[in-house]
Design a protein around this motif. Sequence first.
Motif, mmCIF file in Angstrom:
data_model
loop_
_atom_site.group_PDB
_atom_site.id
_atom_site.type_symbol
_atom_site.label_atom_id
_atom_site.label_comp_id
_atom_site.label_asym_id
_atom_site.label_seq_id
_atom_site.Cartn_x
_atom_site.Cartn_y
_atom_site.Cartn_z
ATOM 1 N N SER A 156 0.807 -1.218 0.000
ATOM 2 C CA SER A 156 0.000 0.000 0.000
ATOM 3 C C SER A 156 0.842 1.271 0.000
ATOM 4 C CB SER A 156 -0.933 0.005 1.216
ATOM 5 O OG SER A 156 -0.173 0.001 2.416
ATOM 6 N N ILE A 157 2.105 1.193 0.431
ATOM 7 C CA ILE A 157 2.942 2.399 0.493
ATOM 8 C C ILE A 157 4.045 2.400 -0.551
ATOM 9 C CG2 ILE A 157 2.516 2.562 2.969
ATOM 10 C CD1 ILE A 157 5.406 1.644 3.417
ATOM 11 N N LYS A 158 4.268 1.299 -1.249
ATOM 12 C CA LYS A 158 5.418 1.194 -2.146
ATOM 13 C C LYS A 158 5.367 2.236 -3.259
ATOM 14 C CE LYS A 158 5.556 -2.246 -4.999
ATOM 15 N NZ LYS A 158 5.721 -3.612 -5.576
ATOM 16 N N THR A 159 4.231 2.373 -3.906
ATOM 17 C CA THR A 159 4.136 3.299 -5.043
ATOM 18 C C THR A 159 4.400 4.738 -4.611
ATOM 19 O OG1 THR A 159 2.520 1.832 -6.092
ATOM 20 C CG2 THR A 159 2.651 4.103 -6.890
ATOM 21 N N GLU A 160 3.763 5.165 -3.526
ATOM 22 C CA GLU A 160 3.948 6.545 -3.063
ATOM 23 C C GLU A 160 5.378 6.788 -2.600
ATOM 24 O OE1 GLU A 160 2.059 9.640 0.246
ATOM 25 O OE2 GLU A 160 1.160 7.653 -0.094
ATOM 26 N N LEU A 161 5.977 5.791 -1.966
ATOM 27 C CA LEU A 161 7.341 5.963 -1.473
ATOM 28 C C LEU A 161 8.342 6.042 -2.618
ATOM 29 C CD1 LEU A 161 8.647 6.222 1.286
ATOM 30 C CD2 LEU A 161 9.107 3.769 1.248
ATOM 31 N N VAL A 162 8.144 5.245 -3.651
ATOM 32 C CA VAL A 162 9.036 5.291 -4.807
ATOM 33 C C VAL A 162 8.891 6.625 -5.538
ATOM 34 C CG1 VAL A 162 9.488 4.261 -7.072
ATOM 35 C CG2 VAL A 162 9.167 2.792 -5.083
ATOM 36 N N GLU A 163 7.674 7.129 -5.646
ATOM 37 C CA GLU A 163 7.483 8.446 -6.267
ATOM 38 C C GLU A 163 8.196 9.537 -5.477
ATOM 39 O OE1 GLU A 163 3.321 8.983 -6.541
ATOM 40 O OE2 GLU A 163 3.046 7.574 -8.213
ATOM 41 N N TRP A 164 8.140 9.458 -4.163
ATOM 42 C CA TRP A 164 8.841 10.448 -3.326
ATOM 43 C C TRP A 164 10.352 10.354 -3.507
ATOM 44 C CZ3 TRP A 164 12.163 9.877 0.948
ATOM 45 C CH2 TRP A 164 12.419 11.047 1.646
ATOM 46 N N LEU A 165 10.869 9.142 -3.549
ATOM 47 C CA LEU A 165 12.308 8.960 -3.756
ATOM 48 C C LEU A 165 12.731 9.442 -5.142
ATOM 49 C CD1 LEU A 165 12.859 5.468 -2.100
ATOM 50 C CD2 LEU A 165 13.653 7.676 -1.256
ATOM 51 N N THR A 166 11.858 9.278 -6.118
ATOM 52 C CA THR A 166 12.171 9.774 -7.461
ATOM 53 C C THR A 166 12.305 11.290 -7.466
ATOM 54 O OG1 THR A 166 10.957 7.904 -8.429
ATOM 55 C CG2 THR A 166 11.411 9.790 -9.859
ATOM 56 N N ARG A 167 11.371 11.964 -6.797
ATOM 57 C CA ARG A 167 11.475 13.424 -6.703
ATOM 58 C C ARG A 167 12.713 13.842 -5.923
ATOM 59 N NH1 ARG A 167 5.912 12.773 -5.558
ATOM 60 N NH2 ARG A 167 6.353 13.146 -3.341
ATOM 61 N N ARG A 168 13.013 13.120 -4.868
ATOM 62 C CA ARG A 168 14.207 13.441 -4.092
ATOM 63 C C ARG A 168 15.481 13.272 -4.918
ATOM 64 N NH1 ARG A 168 14.367 16.262 0.328
ATOM 65 N NH2 ARG A 168 16.250 15.154 0.908
ATOM 66 N N LYS A 169 15.502 12.267 -5.737
ATOM 67 C CA LYS A 169 16.681 12.049 -6.578
ATOM 68 C C LYS A 169 16.839 13.179 -7.579
ATOM 69 C CE LYS A 169 18.871 8.644 -9.599
ATOM 70 N NZ LYS A 169 18.765 7.295 -10.210
ATOM 71 N N GLU A 170 15.727 13.601 -8.188
ATOM 72 C CA GLU A 170 15.809 14.724 -9.132
ATOM 73 C C GLU A 170 16.287 15.994 -8.435
ATOM 74 O OE1 GLU A 170 11.921 14.969 -10.715
ATOM 75 O OE2 GLU A 170 12.088 13.154 -11.961
ATOM 76 N N GLU A 171 15.769 16.247 -7.235
ATOM 77 C CA GLU A 171 16.209 17.434 -6.490
ATOM 78 C C GLU A 171 17.681 17.327 -6.108
ATOM 79 O OE1 GLU A 171 13.623 17.594 -3.192
ATOM 80 O OE2 GLU A 171 11.819 18.103 -4.365
ATOM 81 N N ARG A 172 18.120 16.142 -5.716
ATOM 82 C CA ARG A 172 19.526 15.962 -5.327
ATOM 83 C C ARG A 172 20.453 16.177 -6.505
ATOM 84 N NH1 ARG A 172 22.847 11.722 -5.759
ATOM 85 N NH2 ARG A 172 21.135 10.371 -6.410
ATOM 86 N N LEU A 173 20.105 15.612 -7.660
ATOM 87 C CA LEU A 173 20.951 15.792 -8.838
ATOM 88 C C LEU A 173 20.985 17.251 -9.280
ATOM 89 C CD1 LEU A 173 19.980 12.614 -10.920
ATOM 90 C CD2 LEU A 173 22.029 12.985 -9.526
ATOM 91 N N GLU A 174 19.831 17.939 -9.185
ATOM 92 C CA GLU A 174 19.807 19.355 -9.534
ATOM 93 C C GLU A 174 20.651 20.172 -8.569
ATOM 94 O OE1 GLU A 174 18.945 22.976 -11.336
ATOM 95 O OE2 GLU A 174 18.831 20.900 -12.045
#
Length: 720
Positions: free
Chosen positions: A350-368
Amino acid sequence: MTRRSQRIKGKVVTYTEAQDVVVSDAADTDGEFQNDDGKGENEEERPRKKAKRGTRSKGSSTDGDYRAASSSKKRRIPEQFRKVRGRLGLLERLAKDVPLEVILEIFCYLDPGDLLRLARTTKDLRGILMSQSSESVWRTAREGVEDLPPRPDDLNEPQYAHLLYESYCHICGHKPCDSVFWSFRVRCCKSCASATFTECDDPDFVTGLPREYSMRRRDVLPWEYLKGSWRYRDVVCHTGITARYQAEFEALETETERNEWIERKIDERRKRVEHANLCQRWLQARLDRRSNELDDIREQRREAILERLEKIGWREEAELSMTSFWLSDDFASHKLVRQPKKLTDYGWNSIKTELVEWLTRRKEERLERQRRNTLDRRYKLLSAEYDQSKSRHDLHDPFPSKGDILTSKYFEDLIWDTPLDEEITAEFIKSEFLEHFPLIVDQWRPAKTQELVQVMQTIRPGASVSDLHLATTVFECTKCLPRTLMHYPQMFYHHCCFENRETNSARMAEFQYIFSNPWSSKSLILSGHGAQAAKEIVEACSLDHTTATIQDLYNANPLIECKTCHLNGSSWYGGRLFMRWPSAISSDHRTHTLSINDFGDETQQILASERSDNLFFSACCAYCHDPIMKDLLRLQEHLRLRHNDILNWGADDCIFPLSLAEARTHFYWNPTVELRRLCATFRYNKDSAQTAPSVYYASSLNFLRGSMLLSSDDEYDESD
């Protein structure tokens, strides 16, 4: 035959009836123990409701009868129990079928909080636990709790358990509420405290009242705080207890009885305070243990989530988010991660999809963020090299701004097109800057000079580059109020010429905080008023306005009077107003009536009124290009200390001040200083003028040292 409670023997409760039991609320549990023989009003059995059978209408089939029977069965189950998993009524069967001795023995191993909640499940269990004969069970359960203070005399066992374990406000029911007023035997939240408790007054019986410290006051006016009336905590009393104590006190007739009553209440309050301290320490320890338990559960949940993320390739990103830019563990504080409950397969899905989406945004912010930090570091290295080069450069010639250098194609490609994972060192930047910077300057300088020529040609069609050095060529900035007047090359250091953002590149726009925009001549025009004022001054100095340069005007250094600004009076701010030529051109005096070098015998007295510290002058060393302020003595000291290896001065050469003829070979005027800041005006009053020769020559020498504007032929002998 097993012994059964008299209350249970008289009951025959079916499974359906067990579902209709209404749980008593918390207020009933806190009452006194009930007697074994009597029955409470809440313990009377409710009449069993008969289920309505579905009537079969015409044309209906047997399926309709089945649906009607099924819906009738569902109506017999209360709404709050329909989604409960497992079999219902087990506690009811425990109270009916298990011997009472076994039940009581089991209950002794529970803590008082469990007994309190168990008594609220069914009527039968409530009847057992709230019976006077079950007091030993409560006492045994309480004594089994580690470090729990003994029960106070004014509370029975269920009341004491309710005060210790039920974490809700006794006034409004808000939960959780960990603020306990032990002396009042009540839990109360912040919002209810002000209405429930009052500040203690000073009647005779107040010394025996139970007291507590309330929360901090928030309705304090500023002047009350300044007067010192603001307090961190207020001593308060319970309204109900105060009324009861007052009634008891007033019922006593003699002074002796009242004194004995007060002494007795003071002793009771002391015991309450001691017991309250023990209870507060126990409660805090219990809360700390619970907090540690929840932290352990959160830690286990976090590790379980990391293990699941590792299987799908996101664990590394999650661990990177634990040490974020602001040094906070963003992953552990995420709402899906820090929940105090164990992770199950269902919960993970139930939390996997939302957590992966959050990590994806975090990765984009970190790389930027990494990209910006890398580019920012490269720009700062290049900016440092620019600052060092500018400090060593001769400012006589136009010098490109930092924006012009950083937006050049070579350096912009070097910073942006080099891979981000490739390290660019300070030594590499320095070598590249020293190699390509002169080439960029050689291309930039003639292009920008030609822009100024085009600005001149709008008024003077036949103007050329050589006309930039004429004294009558005066530019003005259309953005400044009042408009700033400039001679060449002052405009290349004027701040308004770097405010045209459209001249910047798209790449450099996001790093605007590091450097200014490239230089632009869009705000510059040729000044008609400034040119006319300069022409009058040049002609008054017997110079040709078509050929006289700015340096010729400096050498002439005319003395100018503004007759329009004359003020009558003998005070220090009254008299005739005098100035030097930069003030006459750059200020509002250029539109006034001016008198230039036409003062006859009064010239020496006027010069005596000019103070050297009124002159704000800036010159640059011809060797190191550092700005040298104020006077010739400072220039000579600078040359002796820093450039004696070039000048090879002896001891005798450093004794007396330099003459202006000698000084001009060692300095030049600083073009970064505006005309209006070069010198200040002064006033001359004939009645207060100093005419003594010694005073005059001392003042004149200070002026010469401060201004450095006189011609090379002017010599002053201090021996006169």
